[in-house]
Design a protein around this motif. Structure first.
Motif, PDB file in Angstrom:
ATOM      1  N   GLU A 136       0.833  -1.205   0.000  1.00 25.00           N
ATOM      2  CA  GLU A 136       0.000   0.000   0.000  1.00 25.00           C
ATOM      3  C   GLU A 136       0.869   1.257   0.000  1.00 25.00           C
ATOM      4  O   GLU A 136       0.565   2.234  -0.684  1.00 25.00           O
ATOM      5  CB  GLU A 136      -0.924  -0.005   1.217  1.00 25.00           C
ATOM      6  N   GLN A 159      -6.525   9.199   3.557  1.00 19.86           N
ATOM      7  CA  GLN A 159      -7.708   9.231   4.405  1.00 19.86           C
ATOM      8  C   GLN A 159      -8.955   8.768   3.649  1.00 19.86           C
ATOM      9  O   GLN A 159      -9.848   8.149   4.220  1.00 19.86           O
ATOM     10  CB  GLN A 159      -7.904  10.639   4.939  1.00 19.86           C
ATOM     11  N   ASN A 161      -8.972   6.524   1.551  1.00 15.60           N
ATOM     12  CA  ASN A 161      -8.770   5.087   1.264  1.00 15.60           C
ATOM     13  C   ASN A 161      -8.658   4.810  -0.234  1.00 15.60           C
ATOM     14  O   ASN A 161      -9.224   3.841  -0.753  1.00 15.60           O
ATOM     15  CB  ASN A 161      -9.918   4.263   1.864  1.00 15.60           C
ATOM     16  N   ARG A 164      -7.750   1.221  -1.674  1.00 13.80           N
ATOM     17  CA  ARG A 164      -8.770   0.172  -1.750  1.00 13.80           C
ATOM     18  C   ARG A 164      -9.918   0.531  -2.681  1.00 13.80           C
ATOM     19  O   ARG A 164     -10.780  -0.305  -2.953  1.00 13.80           O
ATOM     20  CB  ARG A 164      -9.283  -0.149  -0.342  1.00 13.80           C
TER      21      ARG A 164
END
Length: 346
Positions: A136, A159, A161, A164
């Motif tokens: 990541e 923040q 994300n 994903r």
């Protein structure tokens, strides 16, 4: 005479060439300085690790070293106890410096190498603090470099994300695009999209969302990702003497293709795909040039059933994806709070 020269196209092209040369040189110089600093910090961090292992020294040696470095290099910043600890963490995190090697998506045998010097030391400090998974972290290193994000923008992407969400839009690209373009198109679209910058907490009509998105086009383009160029909202296209209005039309400079975005305020309905397919066909016939790749469609809904989406896309020969969006204001940490842990060298 000088006025004539200034108006001359040859001069304008030449001056633009010189400007670009200067910009490239400045960028290369900045990258070199950054690379040398990261190398120095990694070597210091790695040396701390080695000495602690060889001699059994504890953390107090870092305090001692920091005091000595500050005494000997009073004009140099970056040798605080905190920053030396970050150097140690940096060396521990990246034993293969100057690269980090991570597996390709959905592969345990193929690897990709990401150069660490693409981003600054302060970006690295933030990543080390916020992201523990090395794959990541490598994703955010590559995306930050590609999009030229500041540290604050990178933190907001973390923040939200983004890791994903990227590449998660349901699509039929494998069936409708060549392999090289299919993989690229998949990576460009995400699910869900975050439109929290619109500051909306209640349901509104589609046209209102479109208007707000175009009013805040800079934020919208940041959420869409690099490569999107805005063409128009409620873009009129004529088919068989009838005018149709495309919600949002973009051109993607990496895909070299038009992107039709249709926005729906409610739940996904199968008929939305048929309408999007119609618009893609119209853009292909009316706007696309022989130099452009096939037009791609993206349907954005407030919610969706993946099964219904898959059924609706089955058998279509036009490339399109379906994703959701979120309007609600996300609970965000204050940027000042985000930066508290990352102010190294003070």
């Amino acid at each position: 005479m000088s006025g004539k020269i200034i108006q001359n196209n040859d001069y304008k092209d030449w001056s633009k060439f010189i400007f670009n040369k200067i910009k490239v040189a400045q960028t290369q110089a900045a990258l070199k300085v950054n690379s040398e600093m990261l190398t120095l910090y990694w070597e210091i961090g790695n040396s701390i690790i080695e000495k602690q292992q060889e001699n059994g020294w504890g953390s107090k040696v870092i305090d001692l070293l920091a005091a000595d470095l500050i005494h000997n290099f009073p004009d140099s910043k970056g040798f605080s106890v905190r920053n030396l600890k970050y150097m140690k963490s940096f060396a521990e995190a990246y034993p293969q410096f100057p690269i980090v090697q991570v597996p390709l998506a959905q592969s345990e045998t193929q690897f990709v190498q990401v150069a660490l010097a693409q981003i600054t030391w302060y970006h690295h400090i933030s990543l080390l603090t916020k992201i523990k998974d090395i794959t990541e972290r490598a994703f955010y290193i590559a995306e930050t470099a590609k999009n030229d994000w500041s540290r604050d923008v990178m933190l907001l992407q973390i923040q939200s994300n983004l890791y994903r969400r990227s590449g998660k839009a349901l699509n039929n690209f494998e069936q409708t695009l060549p392999e090289y373009q299919s993989d690229l198109a998949k990576s460009i679209f995400k699910d869900p999209y975050h439109f929290d910058f619109l500051m909306l907490t209640t349901k509104v009509k589609e046209l209102e969302i479109e208007m707000l998105l175009t009013n805040k086009i800079t934020d919208f383009l940041l959420e869409l990702g690099k490569g999107f160029a805005f063409v128009g909202r409620q873009y009129v296209i004529e088919v068989d003497n009838t005018d149709y209005k495309i919600d949002l039309l973009f051109y993607h400079t990496v895909l070299h293709a038009y992107v039709v975005i249709e926005l729906k305020a409610g739940e996904f309905m199968p008929e939305y795909v048929s309408k999007l397919n119609f618009y893609i066909s119209a853009v292909d016939d009316k706007i696309k040039t022989p130099f452009d790749a096939p037009t791609v469609g993206l349907l954005l809904c407030a919610s969706k059933s993946n099964v219904k989406v898959e059924y609706a896309m089955r058998g279509l020969d036009k490339p399109l994806g379906v994703a959701t969006y979120q309007l609600e204001q996300l609970v965000k940490e204050n940027i000042d709070k985000l930066n508290e842990d990352y102010s190294a060298g003070q």
